[in-house]
Scaffold this active site. Structure first.
Site, mmCIF file in Angstrom:
data_model
loop_
_atom_site.group_PDB
_atom_site.id
_atom_site.type_symbol
_atom_site.label_atom_id
_atom_site.label_comp_id
_atom_site.label_asym_id
_atom_site.label_seq_id
_atom_site.Cartn_x
_atom_site.Cartn_y
_atom_site.Cartn_z
ATOM 1 N N LYS A 6 5.051 3.536 13.572
ATOM 2 C CA LYS A 6 6.346 4.122 13.965
ATOM 3 C C LYS A 6 6.508 5.509 13.338
ATOM 4 O O LYS A 6 5.760 5.861 12.413
ATOM 5 C CB LYS A 6 7.478 3.206 13.512
ATOM 6 C CG LYS A 6 7.613 3.103 11.999
ATOM 7 C CD LYS A 6 8.677 2.091 11.598
ATOM 8 C CE LYS A 6 8.747 1.951 10.079
ATOM 9 N NZ LYS A 6 9.619 0.840 9.669
ATOM 10 N N ARG A 43 20.774 -5.858 7.839
ATOM 11 C CA ARG A 43 20.604 -4.708 8.706
ATOM 12 C C ARG A 43 20.524 -5.258 10.115
ATOM 13 O O ARG A 43 21.503 -5.224 10.840
ATOM 14 C CB ARG A 43 19.332 -3.958 8.274
ATOM 15 C CG ARG A 43 19.346 -2.499 8.557
ATOM 16 C CD ARG A 43 18.163 -1.780 7.940
ATOM 17 N NE ARG A 43 16.866 -2.354 8.305
ATOM 18 C CZ ARG A 43 15.695 -1.810 8.000
ATOM 19 N NH1 ARG A 43 15.652 -0.671 7.320
ATOM 20 N NH2 ARG A 43 14.568 -2.379 8.358
ATOM 21 N N MET A 82 12.936 28.363 1.334
ATOM 22 C CA MET A 82 12.599 27.904 2.681
ATOM 23 C C MET A 82 11.100 27.995 2.951
ATOM 24 O O MET A 82 10.498 27.091 3.527
ATOM 25 C CB MET A 82 13.372 28.729 3.725
ATOM 26 C CG MET A 82 13.177 28.215 5.138
ATOM 27 S SD MET A 82 14.022 29.211 6.371
ATOM 28 C CE MET A 82 15.711 28.740 6.128
ATOM 29 N N TYR A 134 15.797 31.468 -6.422
ATOM 30 C CA TYR A 134 17.240 31.382 -6.149
ATOM 31 C C TYR A 134 17.954 30.643 -7.274
ATOM 32 O O TYR A 134 17.484 29.620 -7.761
ATOM 33 C CB TYR A 134 17.496 30.621 -4.844
ATOM 34 C CG TYR A 134 17.196 31.416 -3.598
ATOM 35 C CD1 TYR A 134 17.902 32.578 -3.304
ATOM 36 C CD2 TYR A 134 16.225 30.983 -2.709
ATOM 37 C CE1 TYR A 134 17.631 33.295 -2.141
ATOM 38 C CE2 TYR A 134 15.948 31.692 -1.551
ATOM 39 C CZ TYR A 134 16.651 32.848 -1.275
ATOM 40 O OH TYR A 134 16.380 33.558 -0.122
HETATM 41 C C1 LIG Z 1 8.697 0.040 8.832
HETATM 42 C C2 LIG Z 1 8.604 -1.428 8.848
HETATM 43 C C3 LIG Z 1 7.566 -2.096 8.170
HETATM 44 C C4 LIG Z 1 6.558 -1.391 7.297
HETATM 45 O O1 LIG Z 1 7.106 -1.268 6.000
HETATM 46 P P1 LIG Z 1 6.264 -0.584 4.801
HETATM 47 O O2 LIG Z 1 7.166 -0.677 3.631
HETATM 48 O O3 LIG Z 1 6.031 0.828 5.213
HETATM 49 O O4 LIG Z 1 5.019 -1.364 4.687
HETATM 50 C C5 LIG Z 1 7.491 -3.461 8.304
HETATM 51 N N1 LIG Z 1 8.398 -4.147 9.039
HETATM 52 C C6 LIG Z 1 9.410 -3.543 9.686
HETATM 53 C C7 LIG Z 1 10.376 -4.356 10.456
HETATM 54 C C8 LIG Z 1 9.553 -2.168 9.603
HETATM 55 O O5 LIG Z 1 10.566 -1.578 10.236
#
Ligand SMILES: *Cc1c(COP(=O)(O)O)cnc(C)c1O
Length: 370
Positions: free
Chosen positions: A37, A134, A303, A255
């Site tokens: 992802k 969640r 930046m 800065y």
């Molecule tokens: C992103 C995600 C993972 C991977 O988690 P990591 O901590 O990066 O290994 C696993 N399960 C779900 C549902 C996720 O959204």
């Protein structure tokens, strides 16, 4: 044409494969969804898929469009939609392209049922809320979901949950107990573990695991380095010194003048700033490597530039190579150390790599450098 500004990110696909194999060695009975992802945590979805497509048991991501693109590119492994469907169009994609689909609430289940012609089995991941609060079914909504699912024999269900503190002191005990309570006498497949649980909580491995950050060579734990876990860094962010300043005691840098030299100092200016994805909150003292030597940043990150201490690296002048994080010829700096100095985690550094940074794939890190 790629820019000649010296900043570059290099990605090592062989390290992704190494890290995937490490996840599999930790969970040898389970199959593993390679989590790609968020553009493979900033590493490039296609790079990660290509690195793993000969071996990964499956790929997990968010958008149905990306899943369909993987299918069209010839990926035949299961593909998991981690947040399930968002629209009727997604439901059609799930059915047409045999995607595996998370279902986390009744509304989403109804969307599926309303828009799907379930003539062939569809693989569903029923997500249980076991304490993260969640996404996921509660014991009450789960009972309703089962009632709806009774009418759809063409489904192939896996139970899943996600841990909030697999990397922390509280661990997974409470969530695992709730999961078992909600699953009851379920004897079908289960999928629970993220990277932290794969590495520290073998009792959660189940039938499928979901490694994410570990594939990209960073540690899910604040107290344990990626190297000590056997992980290899995948992304190297490198640049070069483009300016040098000789300071006297009392001179300030950058800065806000947040850094003041307390003695004569040589400061190098690096072509990398927060518009490249380097964290602006990294304070003076954040590790960085120049010409193979570790040193520290000084002053505020701007930046397009940041500064570092070259006092003890007199050989480093304009053009000297710099490693911001990863393993480069200019030295090695774990992304986890930069993240921790900046009060964040490597996940965020990787995902924040800016589009203006040219990325190259490293087939052979010692030869293929531009
Ligand atoms: C992103 C995600 C993972 C991977 O988690 P990591 O901590 O990066 O290994 C696993 N399960 C779900 C549902 C996720 O959204």
């Amino acid at each position: 044409m790629t820019s000649s500004r010296p900043i570059r990110a290099r990605i090592a696909p062989t390290a992704i494969l190494h890290n995937y194999r490490l996840a599999k060695r930790h969970a040898p009975q389970a199959r593993a969804w390679a989590v790609v992802k968020a553009n493979a945590y900033g590493h490039g979805q296609w790079r990660a898929v290509e690195a793993l497509c000969g071996e990964a048991d499956g790929f997990a991501l968010l958008e149905a469009e990306n899943a369909v693109a993987l299918r069209e590119a010839g990926v035949t492994q299961p593909i998991l939609l981690l947040e399930g469907v968002f629209s009727a169009r997604d439901v059609r994609a799930v059915i047409e392209h045999r995607l595996t689909c998370v279902v986390h609430c009744l509304e989403q289940l109804e969307l599926l049922v309303r828009n799907g012609q379930f003539t062939a089995p569809v693989a569903l991941y029923l997500k249980l809320n076991t304490g993260m609060n969640r996404l996921g079914f509660t014991p009450e909504t789960l009972a309703k979901a089962w009632a709806i699912l009774q009418q759809l024999p063409q489904l192939d269900v896996t139970l899943m949950t996600h841990f909030a503190e697999a990397d922390g002191e509280r661990g997974v005990g409470e969530q695992l107990a709730r999961f078992q309570g909600m699953a009851g006498d379920w004897s079908g497949p289960v999928c629970l573990a993220n990277s932290a649980a794969i590495l520290h909580h073998p009792q959660t491995h189940g039938d499928w695991v979901r490694p994410g950050i570990m594939l990209y060579g960073a540690s899910p734990f604040a107290e344990q380095s990626a190297e000590s876990l056997g992980l290899k860094p995948v992304m190297t962010l490198e640049s070069a010194i483009i300016g040098v300043q000789d300071l006297v005691a009392g001179d300030r840098v950058g800065y806000g003048g947040t850094f003041t030299a307390d003695k004569p100092m040589r400061v190098g200016v690096v072509a990398c700033g927060y518009a490249d994805g380097y964290p602006r909150h990294a304070p003076s003292g954040t590790p960085i490597a120049v010409m193979g030597r570790r040193t520290k940043t000084v002053g505020r990150v701007s930046m397009d530039m940041l500064a570092c201490d070259l006092t003890d690296i007199p050989e480093a002048g304009i053009g000297a190579p710099v490693t911001l994080w990863g393993e480069g010829l200019a030295g090695s700096v774990p992304a986890d150390e930069v993240a921790s100095a900046a009060g964040t985690i490597a996940y965020e550094l990787f995902c924040a790599l800016a589009p203006r940074v040219p990325v190259s794939t490293d087939e052979n890190p010692t030869v293929n450098r531009k």
